[in-house]
Design a protein around this motif. Structure first.
Motif, short mmCIF file in Angstrom:
data_model
loop_
_atom_site.label_atom_id
_atom_site.label_comp_id
_atom_site.label_asym_id
_atom_site.label_seq_id
_atom_site.Cartn_x
_atom_site.Cartn_y
_atom_site.Cartn_z
N VAL A 157 -13.39 17.88 35.79
CA VAL A 157 -13.52 18.24 34.44
C VAL A 157 -14.66 17.71 33.83
O VAL A 157 -14.16 16.25 33.64
CB VAL A 157 -12.48 18.55 33.68
N ASN A 158 -15.86 18.12 33.86
CA ASN A 158 -16.80 17.34 32.98
C ASN A 158 -16.88 17.57 31.63
O ASN A 158 -16.90 18.84 31.10
CB ASN A 158 -18.30 17.76 33.71
N THR A 159 -16.56 16.68 30.66
CA THR A 159 -16.93 16.91 29.37
C THR A 159 -17.91 16.27 28.51
O THR A 159 -18.30 16.67 27.42
CB THR A 159 -15.55 16.26 28.59
N THR A 160 -18.78 15.40 29.22
CA THR A 160 -19.89 14.71 28.59
C THR A 160 -20.95 15.75 28.12
O THR A 160 -21.55 15.39 27.30
CB THR A 160 -20.43 13.70 29.38
N GLU A 161 -21.17 16.77 28.89
CA GLU A 161 -22.04 17.62 28.87
C GLU A 161 -22.01 18.51 27.67
O GLU A 161 -22.99 19.17 27.23
CB GLU A 161 -22.82 18.37 29.91
N MET A 162 -20.83 18.51 27.25
CA MET A 162 -20.54 19.36 26.11
C MET A 162 -20.73 18.80 24.77
O MET A 162 -20.81 19.55 23.74
CB MET A 162 -19.13 19.89 26.20
N ILE A 163 -20.86 17.57 24.61
CA ILE A 163 -20.97 16.74 23.62
C ILE A 163 -22.66 16.96 23.16
O ILE A 163 -23.41 16.36 23.94
CB ILE A 163 -20.50 15.29 23.69
N THR A 164 -23.07 17.76 22.51
CA THR A 164 -24.42 17.95 22.32
C THR A 164 -25.08 17.27 21.02
O THR A 164 -26.30 16.74 20.90
CB THR A 164 -24.74 19.49 22.01
N HIS A 165 -24.12 16.66 20.14
CA HIS A 165 -24.62 16.05 18.98
C HIS A 165 -23.48 14.67 18.49
O HIS A 165 -22.24 14.94 18.76
CB HIS A 165 -24.48 16.78 17.75
N LYS A 166 -23.92 13.43 18.01
CA LYS A 166 -23.16 12.56 17.64
C LYS A 166 -23.39 12.19 16.52
O LYS A 166 -24.55 11.79 16.15
CB LYS A 166 -23.12 11.22 18.88
N VAL A 167 -22.52 12.06 15.48
CA VAL A 167 -22.71 11.87 14.01
C VAL A 167 -21.77 10.66 13.79
O VAL A 167 -20.77 10.82 13.97
CB VAL A 167 -22.73 13.01 13.43
N PRO A 168 -22.25 9.69 12.98
CA PRO A 168 -21.52 8.67 12.67
C PRO A 168 -20.74 9.28 11.57
O PRO A 168 -20.89 10.19 10.53
CB PRO A 168 -22.41 7.78 11.81
N LEU A 169 -19.18 8.78 11.23
CA LEU A 169 -18.43 9.08 10.28
C LEU A 169 -18.97 9.26 8.73
O LEU A 169 -18.82 9.98 7.82
CB LEU A 169 -17.11 8.10 10.17
N SER A 170 -19.92 8.36 8.48
CA SER A 170 -20.70 8.03 7.30
C SER A 170 -21.42 9.45 6.98
O SER A 170 -21.59 9.90 5.65
CB SER A 170 -21.43 6.98 7.06
N ASN A 171 -21.76 10.36 8.00
CA ASN A 171 -22.61 11.39 7.70
C ASN A 171 -21.54 12.77 8.13
O ASN A 171 -22.09 13.85 8.93
CB ASN A 171 -23.64 11.32 8.52
N ILE A 172 -20.25 12.71 8.01
CA ILE A 172 -19.55 13.69 8.56
C ILE A 172 -20.16 15.09 7.92
O ILE A 172 -19.67 16.28 8.55
CB ILE A 172 -17.89 13.49 8.21
N ASP A 173 -20.54 14.98 6.58
CA ASP A 173 -20.87 16.47 6.24
C ASP A 173 -22.04 17.26 7.15
O ASP A 173 -22.08 18.15 7.29
CB ASP A 173 -21.68 16.22 4.78
N GLU A 174 -22.99 16.28 7.84
CA GLU A 174 -23.80 16.73 8.63
C GLU A 174 -23.24 17.30 10.08
O GLU A 174 -23.69 18.45 10.55
CB GLU A 174 -24.69 15.61 9.04
N ALA A 175 -22.25 16.62 10.44
CA ALA A 175 -21.13 17.12 11.60
C ALA A 175 -20.66 18.51 11.25
O ALA A 175 -20.82 19.57 11.85
CB ALA A 175 -20.29 16.23 11.80
N PHE A 176 -20.29 18.82 10.05
CA PHE A 176 -19.69 20.09 9.79
C PHE A 176 -20.91 20.90 9.65
O PHE A 176 -20.61 22.14 9.96
CB PHE A 176 -18.78 19.80 8.30
N ALA A 177 -22.01 20.56 9.19
CA ALA A 177 -23.07 21.60 8.81
C ALA A 177 -23.49 21.97 10.40
O ALA A 177 -23.78 23.27 10.59
CB ALA A 177 -24.18 20.94 7.91
N LEU A 178 -23.64 21.11 11.43
CA LEU A 178 -24.10 21.63 12.53
C LEU A 178 -23.34 22.45 13.10
O LEU A 178 -23.60 23.36 13.98
CB LEU A 178 -24.15 20.31 13.48
N ARG A 179 -21.83 22.12 13.19
CA ARG A 179 -20.97 23.12 13.66
C ARG A 179 -20.90 24.11 13.10
O ARG A 179 -20.58 25.28 13.90
CB ARG A 179 -19.48 22.36 13.54
N ALA A 180 -21.25 24.40 11.76
CA ALA A 180 -21.00 25.63 11.16
C ALA A 180 -22.36 26.71 11.42
O ALA A 180 -22.35 27.81 11.16
CB ALA A 180 -20.66 25.62 9.87
N ASP A 181 -23.27 25.96 11.80
CA ASP A 181 -24.56 26.73 11.97
C ASP A 181 -24.55 27.38 13.45
O ASP A 181 -24.75 26.65 14.40
CB ASP A 181 -25.94 25.61 11.95
N LYS A 182 -24.31 28.65 13.32
CA LYS A 182 -24.48 29.46 14.60
C LYS A 182 -25.81 29.56 15.36
O LYS A 182 -25.91 29.93 16.47
CB LYS A 182 -23.71 30.66 14.49
#
Length: 195
Positions: A157-182
């Protein structure tokens, strides 16, 4: 896959190719179904699904489109096994529609509230089995976790190709915004707690 008794004679549909759907597509491929069909809204996810073993991939025209309408010409009788890997509960009525006579629905997703009516008469008339992937015993959860880690470690099972964005914890709002943007190509947004 074990619950659904998947083998070479089964036509299998995985609805949704987010992280869970892409992982499940790879696992189901190991059971050698006769057809492994997937659906998603995003081309990138469908490309990965094909790479991971899907025999057919269909792009959904919208989130509320009828799945059966998309591939009725190719699979008029539906599927022996349908696995909705969608967050919202509205995938359940759609899964019922896609399941063939005496088929199985494996609830791997659809955990949210269902706002559409569920036709229990169709479940009865089609003689469907609806199964949950939640283990009934804690020891089973341990076994499933160990098997899952082993499959990733062994490269099944390959999981690495599914990680499309890496965001530092200090920018967690950016992570949520990326995930919410369809509208973007995000599959999985990894929050790096050490960065």
């Amino acid at each position: 896959a074990e619950l659904a008794q998947i083998d070479q004679t089964k036509r299998v549909l995985v609805m949704g190719q987010g992280v869970s759907g892409l992982v499940l597509t790879q696992v189901l491929r190991l059971f050698s179904p006769g057809a492994l069909v997937v659906t998603d809204l995003k081309d990138r996810n469908l490309e990965l699904a094909r790479k991971y073993g899907a025999t057919h991939a269909y792009k959904m025209p919208s989130a509320d489109a009828s799945t059966m309408d998309v591939f009725r010409d190719d699979f008029p009788d539906g599927f022996d096994v349908v696995v909705p890997c969608l967050l919202e509960g509205d995938g359940v009525p759609d899964a019922i529609d896609c399941t063939a006579l005496c088929g199985r629905i494996v609830l791997y997703g659809c955990l949210g509230i269902c706002t559409k009516p569920i036709d229990f008469y169709a479940v009865h008339r089609k003689r469907l089995n609806i199964l949950s992937t939640e283990p009934r015993r804690d020891i089973d959860m341990v076994r499933f976790f160990q098997q899952s880690v082993q499959m990733v470690s062994d490269g099944l099972v390959n999981t690495t190709e599914m990680i499309t964005h890496k965001v530092p914890l200090s920018n967690i709002d950016e992570a949520f915004a990326l995930r919410a943007d369809k509208t973007n190509d995000a599959i999985h947004v990894l929050v790096d707690c050490e960065a």
